[in-house]
Design an enzyme around this catalytic site. Structure first.
Site, PDB file in Angstrom:
ATOM      1  N   GLN A  54       0.832  -1.195   0.000  1.00  0.00           N
ATOM      2  CA  GLN A  54       0.000   0.000   0.000  1.00  0.00           C
ATOM      3  C   GLN A  54       0.874   1.255   0.000  1.00  0.00           C
ATOM      4  O   GLN A  54       1.674   1.453   0.903  1.00  0.00           O
ATOM      5  CB  GLN A  54      -0.904  -0.008   1.244  1.00  0.00           C
ATOM      6  CG  GLN A  54      -1.570   1.317   1.595  1.00  0.00           C
ATOM      7  CD  GLN A  54      -2.610   1.750   0.603  1.00  0.00           C
ATOM      8  OE1 GLN A  54      -2.314   2.496  -0.311  1.00  0.00           O
ATOM      9  NE2 GLN A  54      -3.823   1.269   0.773  1.00  0.00           N
ATOM     10  N   GLY A  75     -24.080   0.241   5.595  1.00  0.00           N
ATOM     11  CA  GLY A  75     -23.197  -0.853   5.231  1.00  0.00           C
ATOM     12  C   GLY A  75     -22.104  -0.434   4.257  1.00  0.00           C
ATOM     13  O   GLY A  75     -22.003   0.735   3.885  1.00  0.00           O
ATOM     14  N   GLN A  78     -19.223  -0.299  -1.568  1.00  0.00           N
ATOM     15  CA  GLN A  78     -18.281  -0.806  -2.561  1.00  0.00           C
ATOM     16  C   GLN A  78     -17.383  -1.854  -1.928  1.00  0.00           C
ATOM     17  O   GLN A  78     -16.659  -1.570  -0.969  1.00  0.00           O
ATOM     18  CB  GLN A  78     -17.428   0.334  -3.124  1.00  0.00           C
ATOM     19  CG  GLN A  78     -16.465  -0.116  -4.210  1.00  0.00           C
ATOM     20  CD  GLN A  78     -15.611   1.032  -4.731  1.00  0.00           C
ATOM     21  OE1 GLN A  78     -15.761   2.157  -4.300  1.00  0.00           O
ATOM     22  NE2 GLN A  78     -14.704   0.728  -5.642  1.00  0.00           N
ATOM     23  N   GLY A  95      -8.750  -0.855  -1.030  1.00  0.00           N
ATOM     24  CA  GLY A  95      -9.887  -0.610  -0.153  1.00  0.00           C
ATOM     25  C   GLY A  95      -9.531  -0.545   1.317  1.00  0.00           C
ATOM     26  O   GLY A  95     -10.363  -0.877   2.179  1.00  0.00           O
ATOM     27  N   GLU A  96      -8.299  -0.103   1.635  1.00  0.00           N
ATOM     28  CA  GLU A  96      -7.888  -0.123   3.044  1.00  0.00           C
ATOM     29  C   GLU A  96      -8.702   0.856   3.899  1.00  0.00           C
ATOM     30  O   GLU A  96      -8.962   0.582   5.066  1.00  0.00           O
ATOM     31  CB  GLU A  96      -6.391   0.196   3.182  1.00  0.00           C
ATOM     32  CG  GLU A  96      -5.902   0.024   4.620  1.00  0.00           C
ATOM     33  CD  GLU A  96      -4.393  -0.052   4.755  1.00  0.00           C
ATOM     34  OE1 GLU A  96      -3.898   0.110   5.885  1.00  0.00           O
ATOM     35  OE2 GLU A  96      -3.713  -0.270   3.733  1.00  0.00           O
ATOM     36  N   GLU A 129      -3.898   1.019  -8.849  1.00  0.00           N
ATOM     37  CA  GLU A 129      -5.210   1.443  -8.341  1.00  0.00           C
ATOM     38  C   GLU A 129      -5.079   2.719  -7.517  1.00  0.00           C
ATOM     39  O   GLU A 129      -5.893   3.627  -7.617  1.00  0.00           O
ATOM     40  CB  GLU A 129      -5.819   0.313  -7.501  1.00  0.00           C
ATOM     41  CG  GLU A 129      -7.300   0.498  -7.165  1.00  0.00           C
ATOM     42  CD  GLU A 129      -7.543   1.204  -5.836  1.00  0.00           C
ATOM     43  OE1 GLU A 129      -8.687   1.637  -5.596  1.00  0.00           O
ATOM     44  OE2 GLU A 129      -6.599   1.326  -5.038  1.00  0.00           O
ATOM     45  N   ARG A 133      -6.143   7.289  -7.947  1.00  0.00           N
ATOM     46  CA  ARG A 133      -6.958   8.039  -6.993  1.00  0.00           C
ATOM     47  C   ARG A 133      -6.625   9.518  -7.080  1.00  0.00           C
ATOM     48  O   ARG A 133      -5.523   9.917  -7.419  1.00  0.00           O
ATOM     49  CB  ARG A 133      -6.722   7.547  -5.562  1.00  0.00           C
ATOM     50  CG  ARG A 133      -7.169   6.122  -5.329  1.00  0.00           C
ATOM     51  CD  ARG A 133      -6.836   5.690  -3.918  1.00  0.00           C
ATOM     52  NE  ARG A 133      -7.551   6.494  -2.938  1.00  0.00           N
ATOM     53  CZ  ARG A 133      -8.767   6.213  -2.476  1.00  0.00           C
ATOM     54  NH1 ARG A 133      -9.383   5.150  -2.922  1.00  0.00           N
ATOM     55  NH2 ARG A 133      -9.344   6.976  -1.582  1.00  0.00           N
TER      56      ARG A 133
END
Length: 303
Positions: A54, A75, A78, A95-96, A129, A133
């Protein structure tokens, strides 16, 4: 709503399959792999390890709490992406923030998209990924580019194709890593912009870099003001040392046109010395052992 409930139930059913040792999946060719790989499954948060690849090293506590509050109410919208490591053991690919917020919200499971990937593929997916961002700071992006070059042995040209960025853009980010660590930290913390950093790269003396950095913060200098200050300092240095600074003035046309390509490729200001017979030298500067090794890898990668 019925569709969502059915999908969630399916995810929980498949998660039970993953906890059965007799149905352990180690490759895409294994039994039941088609039911798991590429599907969204509810995984126990405790079965997921954070990603050592990461590039993001800091997470804003306030925004994490806000996301956790949202997750409590509606909830995880994604799913995160994970790769399977071992029996009932997974590792985050992306998705951390959602992973951390879900834990903060008190959840025990999280919807996860499962991949089968080796270390190199996981590194590539995580870095690419994250590079896409919008909220990464310039140093995080630069470090991500450098890791892709170092650990996957990509050239800047190959990296350009992989992340969809111009090679000159990648070179500009990589040059930021030459800045003094204090200046890099200031950029990460938002005290100065990438434009300020690009101007400061042209100051070779690190103490001078720090002096200008303090002036930028203390006097709220704009990027243009910083560029003027750097030019002024460099001009004084030229007058004092009578040193030759790389310039395209007076160079043959084919050299003055091509020198920018060399500078963009190596991420450094290339000095050119030309003799009267048309021969000459290209001088490639480096600022540290790490920078020298970076240049060596660039040259070797073209073999």
């Amino acid at each position: 709503m019925a569709k969502a409930t059915k999908k969630q139930a399916l995810g929980r059913g498949l998660s039970a399959l993953l906890k059965d040792p007799d149905n352990d999946i180690k490759s895409v060719d294994d039994k039941n792999a088609d039911k798991v790989v590429g599907n969204i499954i509810e995984l126990d948060l405790d079965s997921i390890d954070v990603n050592p690849f990461q590039p993001r090293t800091s997470f804003n506590d306030e925004t994490l709490r806000e996301l956790a509050t949202s997750i409590k109410e509606i909830g995880v919208i994604q799913p995160i992406t994970v790769r399977k490591l071992d029996f009932n053991t997974f590792q985050l690919v992306s998705g951390e923030r959602r992973f951390r917020a879900a834990k903060l919200a008190g959840l025990t499971t999280i919807p996860s998209y499962i991949r089968i990937a080796n270390d190199q593929e996981s590194l590539t997916m995580a870095l690419v990924e994250n590079i896409q961002r919008q909220d990464l700071d310039p140093i995080e992006i630069a470090l991500s580019y450098q890791r892709l070059i170092d650990e996957i042995s990509l050239t800047q040209e190959q990296l350009s194709d992989r992340v969809g960025k111009k090679r000159s853009t990648i070179a500009n980010y990589l040059r930021l890593l030459k800045l003094d660590p204090i200046v890099q930290t200031g950029m990460r913390d938002g005290f100065i912009s990438m434009g300020h950093g690009r101007a400061l790269i042209n100051v070779e003396d690190q103490q001078q870099q720090l002096d200008i950095y303090e002036k930028i913060i203390g006097k709220s200098l704009s990027v243009r003001d910083t560029e003027k200050l750097v030019r002024s300092i460099n001009n004084k240095s030229e007058d004092t040392t009578n040193s030759k600074i790389s310039t395209t003035a007076g160079l043959p046309k084919h050299i003055s046109k091509g020198i920018k390509d060399f500078s963009d490729y190596f991420g450094a200001k290339i000095d050119v010395k030309v003799s009267g017979k048309g021969s000459g030298k290209l001088i490639i500067p480096f600022s540290s052992e790490e920078d020298f090794n970076r240049l060596k890898k660039l040259i070797n990668s073209e073999d």
